[in-house]
Each structure stands twice: as structure tokens, then as C-alpha cells.
Design an enzyme around this catalytic site. Structure first.
Site, PDB file in Angstrom:
ATOM      1  N   SER A  76      -3.002  -0.064  14.755  1.00 53.60           N
ATOM      2  CA  SER A  76      -3.858   1.067  15.096  1.00 53.60           C
ATOM      3  C   SER A  76      -4.181   1.047  16.580  1.00 53.60           C
ATOM      4  CB  SER A  76      -5.156   0.944  14.304  1.00 53.60           C
ATOM      5  OG  SER A  76      -6.129   1.811  14.826  1.00 53.60           O
ATOM      6  N   GLY A 122      -1.275   7.831   0.946  1.00 49.47           N
ATOM      7  CA  GLY A 122      -1.366   8.060   2.392  1.00 49.47           C
ATOM      8  C   GLY A 122      -0.072   7.814   3.150  1.00 49.47           C
ATOM      9  N   ILE A 123      -0.190   7.052   4.215  1.00 49.57           N
ATOM     10  CA  ILE A 123       0.937   6.801   5.121  1.00 49.57           C
ATOM     11  C   ILE A 123       2.046   6.039   4.394  1.00 49.57           C
ATOM     12  CG2 ILE A 123       1.550   5.464   7.198  1.00 49.57           C
ATOM     13  CD1 ILE A 123      -1.326   6.296   8.240  1.00 49.57           C
ATOM     14  N   GLY A 124       1.675   5.078   3.557  1.00 51.84           N
ATOM     15  CA  GLY A 124       2.673   4.277   2.839  1.00 51.84           C
ATOM     16  C   GLY A 124       3.520   5.140   1.910  1.00 51.84           C
ATOM     17  N   GLY A 133       0.834  -1.207   0.000  1.00 48.87           N
ATOM     18  CA  GLY A 133       0.000   0.000   0.000  1.00 48.87           C
ATOM     19  C   GLY A 133       0.866   1.253   0.000  1.00 48.87           C
ATOM     20  N   TYR A 170     -12.482  -3.934  11.690  1.00 50.18           N
ATOM     21  CA  TYR A 170     -11.209  -3.197  11.649  1.00 50.18           C
ATOM     22  C   TYR A 170     -10.476  -3.345  12.991  1.00 50.18           C
ATOM     23  CZ  TYR A 170      -7.931   0.675  10.925  1.00 50.18           C
ATOM     24  OH  TYR A 170      -6.789   1.441  10.793  1.00 50.18           O
TER      25      TYR A 170
HETATM   26  N1  LIG Z   1      -5.219   7.056   8.670  1.00 50.23           N
HETATM   27  C1  LIG Z   1      -5.234   6.752   9.948  1.00 50.23           C
HETATM   28  O1  LIG Z   1      -5.687   7.533  10.810  1.00 50.23           O
HETATM   29  C2  LIG Z   1      -4.703   5.446  10.390  1.00 50.23           C
HETATM   30  C3  LIG Z   1      -4.296   4.482   9.509  1.00 50.23           C
HETATM   31  N2  LIG Z   1      -3.813   3.285   9.975  1.00 50.23           N
HETATM   32  C4  LIG Z   1      -3.380   2.245   9.047  1.00 50.23           C
HETATM   33  O2  LIG Z   1      -2.447   2.792   8.147  1.00 50.23           O
HETATM   34  C5  LIG Z   1      -2.412   1.989   6.975  1.00 50.23           C
HETATM   35  C6  LIG Z   1      -2.393   2.894   5.763  1.00 50.23           C
HETATM   36  O3  LIG Z   1      -3.619   3.583   5.702  1.00 50.23           O
HETATM   37  P1  LIG Z   1      -3.761   5.089   5.222  1.00 50.23           P
HETATM   38  O4  LIG Z   1      -2.522   5.552   4.592  1.00 50.23           O
HETATM   39  O5  LIG Z   1      -4.341   5.827   6.329  1.00 50.23           O
HETATM   40  O6  LIG Z   1      -4.918   4.920   4.149  1.00 50.23           O
HETATM   41  P2  LIG Z   1      -4.912   5.040   2.555  1.00 50.23           P
HETATM   42  O7  LIG Z   1      -6.284   4.623   2.158  1.00 50.23           O
HETATM   43  O8  LIG Z   1      -4.388   6.327   2.135  1.00 50.23           O
HETATM   44  O9  LIG Z   1      -3.871   3.905   2.135  1.00 50.23           O
HETATM   45  C7  LIG Z   1      -4.195   2.563   2.205  1.00 50.23           C
HETATM   46  C8  LIG Z   1      -3.294   1.834   1.244  1.00 50.23           C
HETATM   47  O10 LIG Z   1      -3.607   0.436   1.317  1.00 50.23           O
HETATM   48  C9  LIG Z   1      -3.879   0.008   0.016  1.00 50.23           C
HETATM   49  N3  LIG Z   1      -4.760  -1.146  -0.003  1.00 50.23           N
HETATM   50  C10 LIG Z   1      -6.030  -1.247   0.452  1.00 50.23           C
HETATM   51  N4  LIG Z   1      -6.504  -2.476   0.212  1.00 50.23           N
HETATM   52  C11 LIG Z   1      -5.505  -3.163  -0.411  1.00 50.23           C
HETATM   53  C12 LIG Z   1      -5.378  -4.472  -0.912  1.00 50.23           C
HETATM   54  N5  LIG Z   1      -6.387  -5.351  -0.871  1.00 50.23           N
HETATM   55  N6  LIG Z   1      -4.218  -4.847  -1.489  1.00 50.23           N
HETATM   56  C13 LIG Z   1      -3.188  -3.964  -1.560  1.00 50.23           C
HETATM   57  N7  LIG Z   1      -3.243  -2.722  -1.125  1.00 50.23           N
HETATM   58  C14 LIG Z   1      -4.405  -2.322  -0.546  1.00 50.23           C
HETATM   59  C15 LIG Z   1      -4.488   1.192  -0.690  1.00 50.23           C
HETATM   60  O11 LIG Z   1      -4.472   1.015  -2.091  1.00 50.23           O
HETATM   61  P3  LIG Z   1      -5.440   1.880  -3.060  1.00 50.23           P
HETATM   62  O12 LIG Z   1      -4.816   3.237  -3.156  1.00 50.23           O
HETATM   63  O13 LIG Z   1      -5.422   1.115  -4.330  1.00 50.23           O
HETATM   64  O14 LIG Z   1      -6.776   1.911  -2.399  1.00 50.23           O
HETATM   65  C16 LIG Z   1      -3.544   2.272  -0.201  1.00 50.23           C
HETATM   66  O15 LIG Z   1      -2.346   2.216  -0.892  1.00 50.23           O
HETATM   67  C17 LIG Z   1      -3.629   1.077   7.064  1.00 50.23           C
HETATM   68  O16 LIG Z   1      -3.207  -0.202   7.454  1.00 50.23           O
HETATM   69  C18 LIG Z   1      -4.459   1.711   8.159  1.00 50.23           C
HETATM   70  O17 LIG Z   1      -5.263   0.759   8.815  1.00 50.23           O
HETATM   71  C19 LIG Z   1      -3.690   3.040  11.307  1.00 50.23           C
HETATM   72  C20 LIG Z   1      -4.077   3.970  12.222  1.00 50.23           C
HETATM   73  C21 LIG Z   1      -4.609   5.243  11.839  1.00 50.23           C
HETATM   74  C1  LIG Z   2     -14.043  16.099  15.654  1.00 53.19           C
HETATM   75  C2  LIG Z   2     -15.085  15.287  16.269  1.00 53.19           C
HETATM   76  C3  LIG Z   2     -16.121  16.136  16.877  1.00 53.19           C
HETATM   77  C4  LIG Z   2     -15.722  14.331  15.311  1.00 53.19           C
HETATM   78  C5  LIG Z   2     -14.775  13.253  14.828  1.00 53.19           C
HETATM   79  C6  LIG Z   2     -15.408  11.992  14.941  1.00 53.19           C
HETATM   80  C7  LIG Z   2     -14.770  10.747  14.338  1.00 53.19           C
HETATM   81  C8  LIG Z   2     -15.163  10.632  12.895  1.00 53.19           C
HETATM   82  C9  LIG Z   2     -13.267  10.598  14.581  1.00 53.19           C
HETATM   83  C10 LIG Z   2     -12.854  10.852  16.034  1.00 53.19           C
HETATM   84  C11 LIG Z   2     -11.701   9.930  16.356  1.00 53.19           C
HETATM   85  C12 LIG Z   2     -11.365   9.310  15.031  1.00 53.19           C
HETATM   86  C13 LIG Z   2     -10.505   8.099  14.961  1.00 53.19           C
HETATM   87  C14 LIG Z   2      -9.711   7.727  15.977  1.00 53.19           C
HETATM   88  C15 LIG Z   2      -8.758   6.633  15.897  1.00 53.19           C
HETATM   89  C16 LIG Z   2      -8.420   6.194  14.472  1.00 53.19           C
HETATM   90  C17 LIG Z   2      -7.661   4.884  14.458  1.00 53.19           C
HETATM   91  C18 LIG Z   2      -6.328   5.038  15.133  1.00 53.19           C
HETATM   92  C19 LIG Z   2      -7.582   4.243  13.128  1.00 53.19           C
HETATM   93  O1  LIG Z   2      -6.782   3.347  12.913  1.00 53.19           O
HETATM   94  C20 LIG Z   2      -8.544   4.512  12.064  1.00 53.19           C
HETATM   95  C21 LIG Z   2      -9.323   5.762  12.189  1.00 53.19           C
HETATM   96  C22 LIG Z   2      -9.691   6.097  13.630  1.00 53.19           C
HETATM   97  C23 LIG Z   2     -10.651   5.062  14.192  1.00 53.19           C
HETATM   98  C24 LIG Z   2     -10.333   7.500  13.609  1.00 53.19           C
HETATM   99  C25 LIG Z   2     -11.618   7.528  12.785  1.00 53.19           C
HETATM  100  C26 LIG Z   2     -12.412   8.829  12.880  1.00 53.19           C
HETATM  101  C27 LIG Z   2     -12.700   9.177  14.326  1.00 53.19           C
HETATM  102  C28 LIG Z   2     -13.593   8.133  14.967  1.00 53.19           C
END
Ligand SMILES: NC(=O)C1=CN([C@@H]2O[C@H](COP(=O)(O)OP(=O)(O)OC[C@H]3O[C@@H](n4cnc5c(N)ncnc54)[C@H](OP(=O)(O)O)[C@@H]3O)[C@@H](O)[C@H]2O)C=CC1
Ligand SMILES: CC(C)CCC[C@@H](C)[C@H]1CC[C@H]2C3=CC[C@H]4[C@H](C)C(=O)CC[C@]4(C)[C@H]3CC[C@]12C
Length: 361
Positions: free
Chosen positions: A175, A17-19, A13, A197
Site C-alpha cells: 500500500s 475485492g482485489i483478490g 484472500g 496498517y
Molecule cells: N482497497 C484499497 O484501497 C487497498 C487495498 N490494499 C490491500 O489489498 C489487499 C486486499 O484488500 P481489498 O481487496 O481491498 O479488501 P477486501 O476486504 O475486499 O479483501 C481482503 C481479503 O483478505 C481476506 N482476509 C482478511 N483477513 C484474513 C485472514 N486472517 N486470513 C485470510 N484471509 C484474510 C478477506 O477475507 P474475508 O472475505 O473472509 O474477510 C478478503 O478475502 C489487502 O492486503 C489490502 O491491504 C492496498 C492498498 C489499497
Molecule cells: C473524499 C474525501 C473528502 C474524504 C475521504 C477521506 C478518507 C476516508 C480517504 C481519503 C484517502 C483514502 C485512502 C488513501 C490511501 C489508501 C491506502 C492506499 C490503503 O492501502 C488503504 C486505504 C487508504 C488509506 C484510503 C483510506 C480512506 C482515505 C483515507
């Protein structure tokens, strides 16, 4: 043996995003790094590769097609990686999905006036529910994407990960939404509930600890990390885009302020912890990747495989790394690991011919 390619990092990924931010930061730190973006969409992967090469023209960046929700795609990707690289130093298991998410507006309102607000907003506990689907392999999609596809990838890459006199690192993007309560060993794919999730990320944490045990002495260690709350495609998908724009200032405020409602005799002791109210609101991918970059720069043996390492932010937005003990017990983690091995064997049998063909055996 030093590889002529320099160190090799594979990021699943890595196109968004993060990747993608992680890829950018790793190249900035080490321009001799060879980077492999393992992505399901090759158009997006190539666009990411071009963007990385624009800022790092002399770097080696390659793409491999990998859909972690599809076991056969994992076999093919692993074979390409094995053919291309004699050794993988860092395997970032970052690809992830939340499925179809819905927000519980009432739970958010209640959380806002709860003394546990910082904790609830840090973890997203009970604020979301997810609708899952079934993959063509018959697996729950969130589990397959976030956990099982990555597990199969590690197994398939054993020979490039486990090398004599060298330690390779597997680093999971987990997460703080990972919760023990959401995970059931008897339903580890989470086909019953609506917290696929949370369950998948708890599974990730257990698996990470079990992997370090299982590969002890074989040159592979696994660590699990949380980037905090980062605004990416994944989180943007939770609410309409305009809501995020409206919410951003609110998130910054939540990160910075201590609401007076939490200051009571009962939770007075919490105040110190809460200053920088929700430090896990890292918000930007740059801040979120702090922990992932940091992990690659530590001596693996100095890290604790029973901890989750997290990106956090100070009130004024400077990122730092923190850690917390994993809420897991090793016997359960080991049982889960055994269940995954069984499931993986099932697919090795099911796809025996296809896999042999892919591996040229
Ligand atoms: N954003 C956040 O607040 C948080 C994110 N995370 C974790 O960080 C990681 C990255 O997420 P984030 O950057 O936020 O989200 P994005 O959606 O920006 O990135 C997700 C990445 O995963 C890829 N992906 C999804 N499904 C598949 C699959 N089946 N096979 C291969 N690649 C796949 C996406 O590809 P494509 O672009 O094609 O969809 C994309 O490159 C995730 O594991 C997420 O759970 C953890 C905590 C908090
Ligand atoms: C600003 C507030 C009044 C409203 C925000 C509400 C929610 C949509 C979001 C508040 C906290 C968020 C999350 C917390 C932890 C993240 C976790 C670490 C992750 O891996 C994926 C996303 C989160 C669950 C994220 C999602 C949106 C909130 C629930």
C-alpha cells in the site's frame, strides 16, 4: 519442467475485492492457469470459485482454507498446496486487514486545504488510526494477518516455490499507506502505536526486498505492489456505506482536477505531477489490479526488487502501471528478516508436534 497443470497461481484472500478481481483477470489472460484461492472462509471461497467457473467454465479453480492470522492454519494450508501442486508460479500475498479503523475528520478537513493534499489523499497519511487485537498465537492481528502469516506461508512452501531452472514470483499487495515513520524495528508488530496498517505495509515492503536477497539464485523473486485506493470491503469498512456513495463522485473529481490552491510559486513545479491530481485513486478493483496482473506478465529479472509498482489512473480513468523507489534501507530490511526468522523458529518449536503431524513427518 512444464507442469501438466499449466501455470499455478495461489491468491490469499482471493474470495473478495482485489483478490477476486485479480483471479478473474488472470483467468481471462490465461485459461490454462490453475488457480488456488486461499481463504479463511470456505463458504465465501466456494462462492467465489463458482462465480469464476461461471465465467471460465473450463478453468481449474480450487480452494484451500487459510487464515493468515493463525500459524497452525498456515501450516495446514501450505501442506495442502504442497500436496496438490508440484510447483507454484505466482504466490499473490493479498489477504489483508486494517483492524478497527477510525477516521480523523479534522485531519481530513485540514488535508483538503493543504498544499500537500494530493500526497495526503494518495497515501491516507495520518487520516486514519487503527485499533489492533491479539491473535490466539499472541501476535498483533494486523501484523499476523498482513505480514507474518504470509512469511510463514513462503517458508512452508519453499520446495514448491524454489525449483531448478524456474523463477517463481511472490507478489505482495502492499500500500502507499506504508510509512517508514510508522515502523519501529524494536516494535515490529506495532503493539504500541495506532498505525498498525501503515507499519505492516512498510514491513511488507522491507520483507519483499529482503526475500529477493535471501533467495537470490534459488528461483524465487519477490515484488511489492500498491493497487491505489480501491473501494472494497476493506475501505468500505472505514466509513458508513452511504458515505462512500456520496463520496464516489468526489473521488472521481479529486482524481481529475487540479485545485487552484496548489498553484503557487512555491509548489508551481508540482503542477505537472498533480495533473490527474491523485492518480492512485484507481477506485475500481479492475483498475486496482492493473499492477498485479502486469507483474505476472513481466520477465522477473527485468523488475526492480527495490521498487514498489503501483496501479494508477489517468484523468479519464484508464489504468496504467507506475513505479517508485522503496523508502527502505537493505541493512534494516535484513535485520527485520532475521527477526522474522527467529519468530518463525519460535513457532516451529512451539508447534513442533502439530507441524510434523500436518506434514506427515
Ligand atoms: N482497497 C484499497 O484501497 C487497498 C487495498 N490494499 C490491500 O489489498 C489487499 C486486499 O484488500 P481489498 O481487496 O481491498 O479488501 P477486501 O476486504 O475486499 O479483501 C481482503 C481479503 O483478505 C481476506 N482476509 C482478511 N483477513 C484474513 C485472514 N486472517 N486470513 C485470510 N484471509 C484474510 C478477506 O477475507 P474475508 O472475505 O473472509 O474477510 C478478503 O478475502 C489487502 O492486503 C489490502 O491491504 C492496498 C492498498 C489499497
Ligand atoms: C473524499 C474525501 C473528502 C474524504 C475521504 C477521506 C478518507 C476516508 C480517504 C481519503 C484517502 C483514502 C485512502 C488513501 C490511501 C489508501 C491506502 C492506499 C490503503 O492501502 C488503504 C486505504 C487508504 C488509506 C484510503 C483510506 C480512506 C482515505 C483515507
Amino acid at each position: 519442467m512444464a507442469s501438466p497443470l499449466g501455470k499455478v497461481a495461489v491468491i490469499t484472500g482471493g474470495n473478495a475485492g482485489i483478490g477476486l478481481t485479480l483471479a478473474e483477470r488472470l483467468l481471462t489472460l490465461d485459461s490454462s492457469l490453475t488457480l488456488c484461492l486461499a481463504c479463511r472462509n470456505m463458504i465465501k471461497a466456494e462462492a467465489a470459485r463458482q462465480a469464476l467457473l461461471t465465467s471460465h467454465p473450463s478453468s481449474r479453480v480450487e480452494c484451500v482454507r487459510l487464515d493468515t492470522s493463525d500459524v497452525q492454519s498456515v501450516y495446514t494450508a501450505a501442506q495442502k498446496i504442497r500436496e496438490e501442486y508440484p510447483r507454484v508460479d505466482y504466490l499473490y500475498l493479498n489477504a489483508g486487514t486494517m483492524g478497527k479503523v477510525s477516521v480523523d475528520a479534522m485531519a481530513i478537513l485540514k488535508a483538503m486545504v493543504s498544499p500537500r493534499a494530493p500526497e495526503i489523499f494518495r497515501t491516507g497519511e495520518k487520516l486514519l488510526s487503527q485499533k489492533d487485537e491479539t491473535t490466539k498465537d499472541g501476535l498483533q492481528e494486523i501484523f499476523a494477518t498482513n505480514v507474518f502469516g504470509h512469511f510463514v506461508l513462503i517458508r512452508e512452501l519453499e520446495d514448491v516455490l524454489c525449483q531448478p531452472d524456474h523463477t517463481s514470483q511472490v507478489i505482495w499487495t502492499s500500500s502507499q499507506n506504508a510509512t517508514r515513520k510508522a515502523f519501529d524495528l524494536e516494535d515490529f508488530q506495532h503493539s504500541e502505536g495506532q498505525e498498525g496498517y501503515s507499519s505492516s505495509k512498510y514491513a511488507t515492503d522491507m520483507l519483499s526486498a529482503a526475500l529477493t536477497e535471501a533467495y537470490r539464485g534459488r528461483g524465487l523473486v519477490s515484488h511489492t505492489a500498491c493497487p491505489g485506493l480501491v473501494v472494497t470491503n476493506l475501505t468500505k469498512g472505514i466509513l458508513p456505506p452511504w458515505v462512500w456513495w456520496v463520496m464516489l463522485p468526489l473521488l472521481w473529481v479529486m482524481r481529475a482536477l487540479v485545485p487552484s490552491m496548489t498553484i503557487s510559486p512555491h509548489n508551481g513545479t508540482e503542477v505537472l505531477v498533480m495533473w490527474a491530481l491523485v492518480p492512485s485513486m484507481t477506485i475500481s478493483p479492475h483498475n486496482g489490479t492493473e499492477v498485479l496482473v502486469w507483474l505476472s506478465r513481466q520477465v522477473p529479472s527485468s523488475l526492480d526488487p527495490l521498487c514498489k509498482y503501483t496501479s494508477r489512473c489517468k484523468v479519464w480513468g484508464t489504468a496504467y502501471v507506475d513505479r517508485e523507489k522503496l523508502d527502505i534501507d537493505l541493512p534494516t530490511a535484513e535485520q527485520f528478516y532475521q527477526k522474522l526468522l527467529q519468530l518463525e523458529n519460535h513457532f516451529r518449536e512451539k508447534y513442533r508436534e502439530v507441524r510434523s503431524e500436518i506434514r506427515g513427518q
